[in-house]
Design an enzyme around this catalytic site. Structure first.
Site, short mmCIF file in Angstrom:
data_model
loop_
_atom_site.label_atom_id
_atom_site.label_comp_id
_atom_site.label_asym_id
_atom_site.label_seq_id
_atom_site.Cartn_x
_atom_site.Cartn_y
_atom_site.Cartn_z
N ASP A 8 26.55 -3.48 57.35
CA ASP A 8 26.94 -3.13 56.00
C ASP A 8 28.46 -3.25 55.93
OD1 ASP A 8 26.80 -2.04 53.38
OD2 ASP A 8 27.40 -0.11 54.22
N ASP A 10 30.93 -1.76 53.09
CA ASP A 10 31.69 -0.58 52.64
C ASP A 10 31.27 0.68 53.40
OD1 ASP A 10 33.03 -2.13 50.70
OD2 ASP A 10 31.33 -1.95 49.36
N GLN A 52 26.41 -5.31 46.18
CA GLN A 52 27.60 -5.29 45.30
C GLN A 52 27.14 -5.22 43.85
OE1 GLN A 52 30.76 -4.90 46.13
NE2 GLN A 52 30.25 -4.79 48.31
N HIS A 89 23.02 -7.75 42.32
CA HIS A 89 22.03 -7.36 41.31
C HIS A 89 21.91 -5.85 41.13
CE1 HIS A 89 20.47 -11.21 43.21
NE2 HIS A 89 20.75 -11.56 41.97
N ARG A 106 18.49 -6.56 47.23
CA ARG A 106 19.19 -5.28 47.22
C ARG A 106 18.58 -4.35 48.28
NH1 ARG A 106 22.65 -1.96 44.56
NH2 ARG A 106 22.06 0.22 44.42
N ASP A 132 25.92 2.84 56.76
CA ASP A 132 26.31 4.23 56.53
C ASP A 132 25.38 4.92 55.54
OD1 ASP A 132 27.34 2.75 54.33
OD2 ASP A 132 28.78 4.34 53.90
MG LIG Z 1 27.99 1.30 52.82
ZN LIG Z 2 19.89 -8.80 44.90
#
Ligand SMILES: [Mg+2]
Ligand SMILES: [Zn+2]
Length: 184
Positions: A8, A10, A52, A89, A106, A132
């Site tokens: 991942d 962020d 995102q 999305h 997602r 996380d």
């Molecule tokens: Mg994250």
């Molecule tokens: Zn997606």
């Protein structure tokens, strides 16, 4: 076939900033460069898989995401991420029609892991996921990786109790997670 660490972005690689979308706000978590170097040296691909939804919300565009990506690459060098995959999305809260769909990428859906595994000939059963949030861990499980680790940086602390209830593996940060997984 190749082996990979799915990561991942962020809260794992960089410091969590809500809807990060500028290079100026892009700061690596402590230990990230060393963690990625260890992944590189152990012969695994390093593949970022990042939701995102800010793109679907109209908060920023893919060009902003690419600027952040370039900044991350610059901060990590000579350690190297092999590829970045994004889900732009959101099924319910999107305002940009083309991104307001019930996609298969997602997280916790495994679409980004499956697509990158196909693109890079990755053996998922020999690969790992680090995130996380439990949605990251569940995406790893759904893709059939060997093991997934939740880290306590980013949103990790908020999800710790639930992770423990589920019996998930939890480590302090990306470096501890990589060291643990490389010793399995
Ligand atoms: Mg994250
Ligand atoms: Zn997606």
């Amino acid at each position: 076939m190749n082996k990979a660490f799915f990561l991942d972005r962020d809260g794992v690689i960089n410091v969590e900033v809500n809807y990060l979308h500028t290079p100026e706000e892009t700061v690596l978590n402590e230990g990230t460069a060393e963690a990625i170097r260890k992944i590189n040296e152990a012969g695994y691909l390093a593949i970022v898989v990042s939701n995102q939804a800010g793109i679907a919300y109209g908060m920023y565009g893919m060009d902003d995401v690419k600027k952040v990506e370039n900044k991350i690459r610059e901060l990590l060098a000579p350690a190297k991420i092999d590829a970045f995959y994004y889900c732009p999305h959101h099924a319910e809260k999107g305002v940009i029609p083309e991104y307001t769909i019930d996609c298969s990428c997602r997280k916790p859906k495994p679409g980004m892991l499956l697509q990158s595994a196909a693109d890079f000939d990755v053996d998922l059963s020999q690969s790992f996921m680090i995130g996380d949030r439990l949605s990251d861990i569940h995406a790893g499980d759904a893709a059939g990786v060997k093991a997934s680790v939740m880290v306590l940086t980013g949103h990790g602390h908020k999800e710790l109790a639930k992770a423990q209830q589920e019996g998930q593996i939890v480590k302090d940060d990306i470096l501890r997670a990589v060291e643990y997984l490389l010793n399995l």
